[in-house]
Write a protein that holds these residues in place. Sequence first.
Motif, PDB file in Angstrom:
ATOM      1  N   PRO A 191       0.800  -1.234   0.000  1.00 50.44           N
ATOM      2  CA  PRO A 191       0.000   0.000   0.000  1.00 50.44           C
ATOM      3  C   PRO A 191       0.826   1.274   0.000  1.00 50.44           C
ATOM      4  CG  PRO A 191       0.245  -0.771   2.229  1.00 50.44           C
ATOM      5  CD  PRO A 191       1.046  -1.722   1.374  1.00 50.44           C
ATOM      6  N   GLU A 192       2.072   1.222  -0.463  1.00 52.97           N
ATOM      7  CA  GLU A 192       2.905   2.418  -0.493  1.00 52.97           C
ATOM      8  C   GLU A 192       2.345   3.440  -1.481  1.00 52.97           C
ATOM      9  OE1 GLU A 192       6.862   1.066  -1.329  1.00 52.97           O
ATOM     10  OE2 GLU A 192       6.776  -0.468   0.238  1.00 52.97           O
ATOM     11  N   ALA A 193       2.930   4.642  -1.459  1.00 51.69           N
ATOM     12  CA  ALA A 193       2.409   5.722  -2.295  1.00 51.69           C
ATOM     13  C   ALA A 193       3.324   6.064  -3.462  1.00 51.69           C
ATOM     14  CB  ALA A 193       2.165   6.976  -1.451  1.00 51.69           C
ATOM     15  N   ALA A 194       4.549   5.545  -3.489  1.00 55.86           N
ATOM     16  CA  ALA A 194       5.457   5.936  -4.563  1.00 55.86           C
ATOM     17  C   ALA A 194       6.604   4.945  -4.701  1.00 55.86           C
ATOM     18  CB  ALA A 194       6.016   7.334  -4.297  1.00 55.86           C
ATOM     19  N   MET A 195       7.246   5.017  -5.869  1.00 59.16           N
ATOM     20  CA  MET A 195       8.413   4.183  -6.160  1.00 59.16           C
ATOM     21  C   MET A 195       9.352   4.961  -7.079  1.00 59.16           C
ATOM     22  SD  MET A 195       8.626   0.534  -8.199  1.00 59.16           S
ATOM     23  CE  MET A 195       7.762  -0.390  -6.939  1.00 59.16           C
ATOM     24  N   LEU A 196      10.635   5.008  -6.706  1.00 58.40           N
ATOM     25  CA  LEU A 196      11.641   5.642  -7.554  1.00 58.40           C
ATOM     26  C   LEU A 196      12.306   4.577  -8.404  1.00 58.40           C
ATOM     27  CD1 LEU A 196      13.315   8.204  -8.281  1.00 58.40           C
ATOM     28  CD2 LEU A 196      14.976   7.426  -6.570  1.00 58.40           C
ATOM     29  N   GLY A 197      12.326   4.786  -9.712  1.00 58.47           N
ATOM     30  CA  GLY A 197      12.974   3.870 -10.626  1.00 58.47           C
ATOM     31  C   GLY A 197      14.273   4.456 -11.153  1.00 58.47           C
ATOM     32  N   VAL A 198      15.293   3.609 -11.268  1.00 61.77           N
ATOM     33  CA  VAL A 198      16.606   4.034 -11.739  1.00 61.77           C
ATOM     34  C   VAL A 198      17.015   3.161 -12.914  1.00 61.77           C
ATOM     35  CG1 VAL A 198      19.020   4.424 -11.121  1.00 61.77           C
ATOM     36  CG2 VAL A 198      17.223   4.719  -9.389  1.00 61.77           C
ATOM     37  N   GLY A 199      17.276   3.788 -14.063  1.00 65.68           N
ATOM     38  CA  GLY A 199      17.702   3.050 -15.236  1.00 65.68           C
ATOM     39  C   GLY A 199      19.201   2.824 -15.256  1.00 65.68           C
ATOM     40  N   ARG A 200      19.686   2.277 -16.351  1.00 68.57           N
ATOM     41  CA  ARG A 200      21.122   2.013 -16.461  1.00 68.57           C
ATOM     42  C   ARG A 200      21.885   3.335 -16.615  1.00 68.57           C
ATOM     43  NH1 ARG A 200      22.094  -0.075 -22.702  1.00 68.57           N
ATOM     44  NH2 ARG A 200      20.734   1.470 -23.703  1.00 68.57           N
ATOM     45  N   ILE A 201      23.117   3.349 -16.158  1.00 66.07           N
ATOM     46  CA  ILE A 201      23.992   4.518 -16.291  1.00 66.07           C
ATOM     47  C   ILE A 201      24.962   4.241 -17.425  1.00 66.07           C
ATOM     48  CG2 ILE A 201      25.674   5.990 -15.119  1.00 66.07           C
ATOM     49  CD1 ILE A 201      24.383   5.213 -12.471  1.00 66.07           C
ATOM     50  N   ILE A 202      24.856   5.024 -18.513  1.00 66.47           N
ATOM     51  CA  ILE A 202      25.669   4.761 -19.699  1.00 66.47           C
ATOM     52  C   ILE A 202      26.212   6.072 -20.253  1.00 66.47           C
ATOM     53  CG2 ILE A 202      24.464   2.641 -20.348  1.00 66.47           C
ATOM     54  CD1 ILE A 202      22.890   4.279 -22.380  1.00 66.47           C
ATOM     55  N   PRO A 203      27.323   6.005 -20.987  1.00 62.09           N
ATOM     56  CA  PRO A 203      27.884   7.217 -21.607  1.00 62.09           C
ATOM     57  C   PRO A 203      26.940   7.731 -22.696  1.00 62.09           C
ATOM     58  CG  PRO A 203      29.507   5.436 -21.533  1.00 62.09           C
ATOM     59  CD  PRO A 203      28.185   4.823 -21.214  1.00 62.09           C
ATOM     60  N   LYS A 204      26.674   9.059 -22.661  1.00 66.27           N
ATOM     61  CA  LYS A 204      25.816   9.684 -23.657  1.00 66.27           C
ATOM     62  C   LYS A 204      26.322  11.097 -23.939  1.00 66.27           C
ATOM     63  CE  LYS A 204      21.307   7.432 -22.993  1.00 66.27           C
ATOM     64  NZ  LYS A 204      19.879   7.676 -22.666  1.00 66.27           N
ATOM     65  N   PRO A 205      25.999  11.612 -25.116  1.00 66.95           N
ATOM     66  CA  PRO A 205      26.327  13.027 -25.382  1.00 66.95           C
ATOM     67  C   PRO A 205      25.510  13.918 -24.439  1.00 66.95           C
ATOM     68  CG  PRO A 205      25.825  11.835 -27.414  1.00 66.95           C
ATOM     69  CD  PRO A 205      25.417  10.945 -26.296  1.00 66.95           C
ATOM     70  N   TRP A 206      26.169  14.914 -23.851  1.00 65.10           N
ATOM     71  CA  TRP A 206      25.503  15.764 -22.856  1.00 65.10           C
ATOM     72  C   TRP A 206      26.148  17.150 -22.884  1.00 65.10           C
ATOM     73  CZ3 TRP A 206      21.343  14.428 -19.925  1.00 65.10           C
ATOM     74  CH2 TRP A 206      21.003  15.237 -18.842  1.00 65.10           C
ATOM     75  N   VAL A 207      25.334  18.171 -22.771  1.00 59.48           N
ATOM     76  CA  VAL A 207      25.882  19.521 -22.712  1.00 59.48           C
ATOM     77  C   VAL A 207      26.322  19.797 -21.277  1.00 59.48           C
ATOM     78  CG1 VAL A 207      25.425  21.970 -23.026  1.00 59.48           C
ATOM     79  CG2 VAL A 207      24.424  20.311 -24.612  1.00 59.48           C
ATOM     80  N   HIS A 208      27.637  19.946 -21.089  1.00 55.54           N
ATOM     81  CA  HIS A 208      28.207  20.156 -19.757  1.00 55.54           C
ATOM     82  C   HIS A 208      29.017  21.437 -19.769  1.00 55.54           C
ATOM     83  CE1 HIS A 208      30.014  19.341 -15.883  1.00 55.54           C
ATOM     84  NE2 HIS A 208      31.238  19.385 -16.419  1.00 55.54           N
ATOM     85  N   GLU A 209      28.627  22.392 -18.909  1.00 57.21           N
ATOM     86  CA  GLU A 209      29.285  23.686 -18.810  1.00 57.21           C
ATOM     87  C   GLU A 209      29.379  24.357 -20.172  1.00 57.21           C
ATOM     88  OE1 GLU A 209      32.993  22.958 -16.864  1.00 57.21           O
ATOM     89  OE2 GLU A 209      32.068  22.649 -14.894  1.00 57.21           O
ATOM     90  N   GLY A 210      28.282  24.285 -20.925  1.00 53.23           N
ATOM     91  CA  GLY A 210      28.170  24.974 -22.202  1.00 53.23           C
ATOM     92  C   GLY A 210      28.803  24.274 -23.378  1.00 53.23           C
ATOM     93  N   GLU A 211      29.355  23.087 -23.144  1.00 57.91           N
ATOM     94  CA  GLU A 211      29.994  22.367 -24.241  1.00 57.91           C
ATOM     95  C   GLU A 211      29.474  20.938 -24.304  1.00 57.91           C
ATOM     96  OE1 GLU A 211      34.182  22.473 -23.806  1.00 57.91           O
ATOM     97  OE2 GLU A 211      34.347  24.647 -24.090  1.00 57.91           O
ATOM     98  N   LEU A 212      29.494  20.389 -25.524  1.00 55.67           N
ATOM     99  CA  LEU A 212      29.070  19.015 -25.718  1.00 55.67           C
ATOM    100  C   LEU A 212      30.156  18.071 -25.215  1.00 55.67           C
ATOM    101  CD1 LEU A 212      26.789  17.262 -26.895  1.00 55.67           C
ATOM    102  CD2 LEU A 212      28.060  17.207 -29.047  1.00 55.67           C
ATOM    103  N   ALA A 213      29.747  17.130 -24.365  1.00 58.00           N
ATOM    104  CA  ALA A 213      30.709  16.191 -23.797  1.00 58.00           C
ATOM    105  C   ALA A 213      30.040  14.831 -23.630  1.00 58.00           C
ATOM    106  CB  ALA A 213      31.225  16.704 -22.454  1.00 58.00           C
ATOM    107  N   VAL A 214      30.877  13.812 -23.419  1.00 57.52           N
ATOM    108  CA  VAL A 214      30.349  12.473 -23.129  1.00 57.52           C
ATOM    109  C   VAL A 214      30.278  12.340 -21.610  1.00 57.52           C
ATOM    110  CG1 VAL A 214      30.727   9.995 -23.306  1.00 57.52           C
ATOM    111  CG2 VAL A 214      31.288  11.492 -25.239  1.00 57.52           C
TER     112      VAL A 214
END
Length: 445
Positions: free
Chosen positions: A381-404
């Motif tokens: 009877p809980e009210a919520a569940m946090l789901g966590v997917g796999r952690i994988i390298p992806k293109p991401w904008v970090h500090e204004g620049e595209l990075a893996v």
Amino acid sequence: MAQVLEFKLPDLGEGLTEAEIVRWLVQVGDVVAVDQPVVEVETAKAMVEVPCPYGGVVTARFGEEGTELPVGAPLITVAVGSGTDGGEPGASEGSGNVLVGYGTSEAPARRRRVRPTAPAVPKAAAPAAPTAPAPTAVPAASDGPVPVISPLVRRLARENGLDLKELQGTGPQGLILRADVENALRAAVTEERPAPAPAPAAPATLSGTAGSSALTEGRRVPLKGVRGAVADKLSRSRREIPDATCWVDADATELMRARAAMNATGGPKISLLALLARICTAALARFPELNSAVDVAAKEIVQFDHVHLGFAAQTDRGLVVPVVRDAHARDAEGLTSEFARLTEAGRAGRLTPAELTGGTFTLNNYGVFGVDGSTPIINHPEAAMLGVGRIIPKPWVHEGELAVRQVVQLSLTFDHRVCDGGTAGGFLRYVADCVEQPAVLLRTL
């Protein structure tokens, strides 16, 4: 002179009313000691070994492996006293010791269990040929209590307007089982339903057989024990909880670096699941609406001041959700240790009912299966569940620049009765912030 004592399947607690015999640990003629395990059974919660409170010689066993027995049904008989190798003074009193949460002494009087005195007939003994069932005993006293296997069965009958005094129980000594009530309810629905029009002939399937034969083919897997209990719980959750899901992608690079730094200092290794659990408890302290349950009968939301954190674990017997008690009061090392202990117990089938119940929030790390996202069913009877997917390298904008970067998808499935989307979104955003900047957690330490 030896005395023959009967040991019955004890009250298993936690609302459990039956168990399946998985493996006998003794044979007829074996000498057993007080509190020696005699049978391994599987309940809807876990696999447990049942110890016998008597010492002596086993004279009979009741039920073959694979047979389901109700609480109070005979398991074995033991000859104790003089003339038996295992008998000892006081053996007939019961040891009263407890093993993995189950007592070997008689159940206390406050537990309202109907304990049959005649041996239960194992399912395997039923004749294979179709014969008319033998008449079962009907409660003799029309104005007295009706022997019912559990209060849950009594409530099921009451909620559906079914008079238990009109039923014939199929359990030992006329004991009314849940199946008896469900069969009576199905029969009542069938009687009220008008006769259906003749159905057209079923189309042929690829194999050339009629579609109606689909359920008569293939391998059948019994939906019982732990797997059956999980199925019932998931079905109830889907019926009762109006759930919704929100999700967000987060850069987990800094969290992974923080974990590596922790583990480089020596001492016990910190698991990623433990860090995510620590983030969960910090988020629940800020958004307590999600650490709650709905009391439907009282029409109230119950918010908890403690976090008993469940986590989904896949085992050979199906999905189980062990619970880490007082997760909010544990540090990363303590959480890592408890996760490891419960996971090992789950794989071995040794989790006790107390370790599988009482959760207030669940963490589901489905990334271990190599998937990015999911919309899981809330652990009722809980009210919520946090789901966590796999952690994988992806293109991401970090500090204004595209990075893996190391990217993870987080999802929150929540009961829309306990909060609105703003609260759910705030919780999930805080979790994502902690994943991206673990230093945010320092504010709650």
